[in-house]
Design a protein around this motif. Structure first.
Motif, PDB file in Angstrom:
ATOM      1  N   ARG A 237      18.102  -9.495 -62.569  1.00 45.66           N
ATOM      2  CA  ARG A 237      17.820  -8.738 -63.729  1.00 45.66           C
ATOM      3  C   ARG A 237      18.644  -9.210 -64.815  1.00 45.66           C
ATOM      4  NH1 ARG A 237      15.907  -3.159 -62.252  1.00 45.66           N
ATOM      5  NH2 ARG A 237      15.122  -3.387 -60.143  1.00 45.66           N
TER       6      ARG A 237
ATOM      7  N   ASP B  48      17.064 -10.534 -68.500  1.00 42.98           N
ATOM      8  CA  ASP B  48      17.561  -9.997 -69.829  1.00 42.98           C
ATOM      9  C   ASP B  48      18.223 -10.943 -70.782  1.00 42.98           C
ATOM     10  OD1 ASP B  48      16.583  -7.547 -69.243  1.00 42.98           O
ATOM     11  OD2 ASP B  48      18.585  -6.752 -68.331  1.00 42.98           O
TER      12      ASP B  48
ATOM     13  N   PRO C 291      11.255  -3.725 -71.095  1.00 42.03           N
ATOM     14  CA  PRO C 291      11.289  -4.090 -69.754  1.00 42.03           C
ATOM     15  C   PRO C 291      10.452  -3.183 -68.799  1.00 42.03           C
ATOM     16  CG  PRO C 291      13.385  -3.997 -70.665  1.00 42.03           C
ATOM     17  CD  PRO C 291      12.623  -3.342 -71.566  1.00 42.03           C
ATOM     18  N   GLN C 292      10.034  -3.747 -67.705  1.00 39.66           N
ATOM     19  CA  GLN C 292       9.299  -3.018 -66.783  1.00 39.66           C
ATOM     20  C   GLN C 292       9.910  -3.111 -65.200  1.00 39.66           C
ATOM     21  OE1 GLN C 292       6.011  -1.539 -67.652  1.00 39.66           O
ATOM     22  NE2 GLN C 292       6.786  -2.336 -69.439  1.00 39.66           N
ATOM     23  N   ASP C 293      10.415  -1.828 -65.025  1.00 41.30           N
ATOM     24  CA  ASP C 293      11.094  -1.905 -63.636  1.00 41.30           C
ATOM     25  C   ASP C 293      10.239  -0.896 -62.679  1.00 41.30           C
ATOM     26  OD1 ASP C 293      13.075  -1.437 -61.584  1.00 41.30           O
ATOM     27  OD2 ASP C 293      14.639  -0.705 -62.805  1.00 41.30           O
TER      28      ASP C 293
ATOM     29  N   TYR D 162      11.293  -6.236 -61.439  1.00 42.49           N
ATOM     30  CA  TYR D 162      11.736  -6.152 -62.576  1.00 42.49           C
ATOM     31  C   TYR D 162      11.221  -7.444 -63.628  1.00 42.49           C
ATOM     32  CZ  TYR D 162      15.005  -5.593 -66.721  1.00 42.49           C
ATOM     33  OH  TYR D 162      15.733  -5.555 -68.121  1.00 42.49           O
ATOM     34  N   SER D 163      10.719  -7.074 -64.776  1.00 40.82           N
ATOM     35  CA  SER D 163      10.217  -8.026 -65.656  1.00 40.82           C
ATOM     36  C   SER D 163      10.210  -7.373 -67.144  1.00 40.82           C
ATOM     37  CB  SER D 163       8.485  -7.963 -65.318  1.00 40.82           C
ATOM     38  OG  SER D 163       7.825  -6.989 -65.754  1.00 40.82           O
ATOM     39  N   HIS D 164      10.403  -8.740 -67.939  1.00 37.65           N
ATOM     40  CA  HIS D 164      10.369  -8.446 -69.335  1.00 37.65           C
ATOM     41  C   HIS D 164       9.801  -9.799 -69.837  1.00 37.65           C
ATOM     42  CE1 HIS D 164      13.076  -6.963 -72.980  1.00 37.65           C
ATOM     43  NE2 HIS D 164      11.519  -6.699 -73.195  1.00 37.65           N
TER      44      HIS D 164
ATOM     45  N   GLU E 173      13.303  -8.086 -56.244  1.00 33.64           N
ATOM     46  CA  GLU E 173      14.406  -7.729 -55.335  1.00 33.64           C
ATOM     47  C   GLU E 173      14.388  -8.107 -53.936  1.00 33.64           C
ATOM     48  OE1 GLU E 173      18.190  -6.546 -55.181  1.00 33.64           O
ATOM     49  OE2 GLU E 173      17.078  -5.748 -56.878  1.00 33.64           O
TER      50      GLU E 173
END
Length: 136
Positions: free
Chosen positions: A82, A86, A103-105, A110-112, A128
């Motif tokens: 993550r 970032d 960001p999308q969790d 997890y993405s951005h 993950e």
């Protein structure tokens, strides 16, 4: 199946694009880089060819989309953590890129992402380990 992947993207300014991506942390293969195209090394056997728009046009008979006003492709790359996601987004923002979304969790993922100087969308994803939902 395939051994390498090359994504080709039209760009307006070679020097500015290379400077932007170097600021984000990417390198270029000098063997396949000149004033018309630059081979960005995204990972082992993963390459993005940044092609000056007029040169890009020689590969297609279709109009070239303006990525500032339309989206044809989302370039998605996996990251090691993550924090790595970032970090790359922060570097892109500092280098002049846009960050249009939060960001999308999703817990297991997890993405951005960011938009480069030419408006191309780069999605950065961390999966993950062991947290991927089982198949139905």
């Amino acid at each position: 199946m395939h051994k390498h992947m090359f994504v080709n993207l039209p760009i307006r300014d070679m020097k500015k694009s290379q400077a932007f991506f170097r600021s984000v942390g990417y390198e270029f293969n000098p063997q396949f880089t000149n004033d018309q195209g630059a081979c960005l090394v995204a990972g082992e056997n993963l390459f993005v060819m940044l092609l000056v728009t007029n040169f890009f046009k020689t590969f297609t008979g279709k109009p070239v989309a303006d990525a500032h006003t339309s989206t044809e492709v989302l370039v998605a790359l996996s990251c090691d953590s993550r924090a790595h996601v970032d970090e790359l987004v922060a570097r892109a923002r500092a280098a002049g890129g846009a960050v249009p979304r939060s960001p999308q969790d999703l817990g297991f993922m997890y993405s951005h992402g960011f938009e480069d100087l030419d408006g191309h969308v780069w999605e950065l994803v961390y999966m993950e380990p062991g947290a991927v939902p089982p198949q139905a």
